[in-house]
Design an enzyme around this catalytic site. Structure first.
Site, mmCIF file in Angstrom:
data_model
loop_
_atom_site.group_PDB
_atom_site.id
_atom_site.type_symbol
_atom_site.label_atom_id
_atom_site.label_comp_id
_atom_site.label_asym_id
_atom_site.label_seq_id
_atom_site.Cartn_x
_atom_site.Cartn_y
_atom_site.Cartn_z
ATOM 1 C CB SER A 1 -3.071 7.453 -0.642
ATOM 2 O OG SER A 1 -1.831 8.071 -0.862
ATOM 3 C CE LYS B 1 -0.227 3.787 -2.990
ATOM 4 N NZ LYS B 1 -1.552 3.146 -3.222
ATOM 5 C CE1 TYR C 1 3.242 2.369 -2.636
ATOM 6 C CE2 TYR C 1 4.060 3.744 -0.856
ATOM 7 C CZ TYR C 1 3.104 2.888 -1.381
ATOM 8 O OH TYR C 1 2.000 2.560 -0.614
#
Length: 278
Positions: A137, A155, A151
């Site tokens: 991650s 994650k 983004y």
């Protein structure tokens, strides 16, 4: 093949943390199956440490390939002991700037690819009642920044299903580790990243400023991928591995700031938030 050798399947080993991890794992005596997207990359990877590093062609966005690649790996090596979902990229852009196509591509690579690989490997680990799944991650998977919202979302999603997975597999002999690196000296902030095509001047001082800062230190990040790789190996080797493994002082500090902020927010609004009972 001696039983003491573990079989690692690591996605995205052409460079960065994935390559460093593959090198450290192979140097320690285990076998690495590394996924790459180009034949010349595959050939170079197999020469990295002959007899220990084996390349396979795989684009994690093509989920139709994943089951057959995993089955072929198990057929050849007998098992997969450790899966490392490392392949991914960063997408920069304010929420309003990111197109739906750019957002979907980010989720395909960073979320659906790891999900499909995890699902493909789980039956084999379940049957052997042993295994470890490592999800790469980011500190951005625990706290958000302007200019990285999609983004962050990819994650956060990876971490969400991985938390549940850890609870589901706790009694099956399968461990789950979520790795949350801070800034490491890789190409993540450089050539490997993408930026939204649309630019909106209103976000120049927020999303735009952070994007320029991050891209500005590409190649000068403070953390060493080889040391990060060794920390991951230590966690995998431990009897009680952590669910979360932040890497680098910056990641540790960012996570602590988020935890403090959440606690302060909950405490300050507790009277209002809790007054909901019949």
């Amino acid at each position: 093949m001696e039983n003491k050798e573990r079989i690692w399947f690591i996605t995205g080993v052409s460079g960065g943390l994935g390559r460093a991890l593959a090198q450290e794992v192979a140097a320690a005596g285990d076998i690495v199956i590394g996924s790459l997207r180009k034949e010349e990359q595959r050939e170079a990877f197999e020469k990295l440490l002959p007899g220990k590093t084996f390349g396979v062609l795989l684009d994690v966005n093509d989920q139709s390939q994943i089951s057959s690649v995993v089955e072929d790996a198990v057929a050849r090596f007998g098992r997969i002991d450790v899966l490392v979902n490392n392949a991914g990229y960063g997408l920069f852009g304010a929420i309003e700037e990111v197109s739906m196509e750019e957002a979907r591509q980010q989720m395909e690579t960073n979320f659906f690819g790891p999900l499909a690989l995890t699902q493909a490997v789980l039956p084999h680990m379940r049957n052997k009642k042993n295994g470890c799944i490592v999800q790469i991650s980011s500190q951005a998977g625990f706290r958000s920044n302007p200019g990285m919202g999609l983004y962050n979302a990819s994650k956060f999603a990876l971490e969400g299903f991985s938390e549940a997975l850890a609870l589901e597999t706790a009694e099956l002999g399968i461990k789950v580790i979520i790795v949350e690196p801070g800034p490491f000296r890789t190409s993540w902030a450089g050539d490997s990243s993408k930026t939204a095509e649309t630019k909106i001047d209103a976000y120049t001082s927020t999303a735009g400023a952070l994007t320029e800062t991050i891209k500005g230190y590409a190649g000068k990040q403070p953390n060493d991928p080889a040391k990060g790789a060794r920390a991951i190996i230590t966690a995998v080797n431990s009897e009680n591995p952590p669910l979360r493994l932040p890497l680098g002082k910056e990641a540790i500090e960012a996570i602590r700031r988020k935890l403090k902020s959440v606690e302060e927010n909950v405490n300050s609004w507790e009277d209002v938030a809790a007054d909901t009972a019949f």
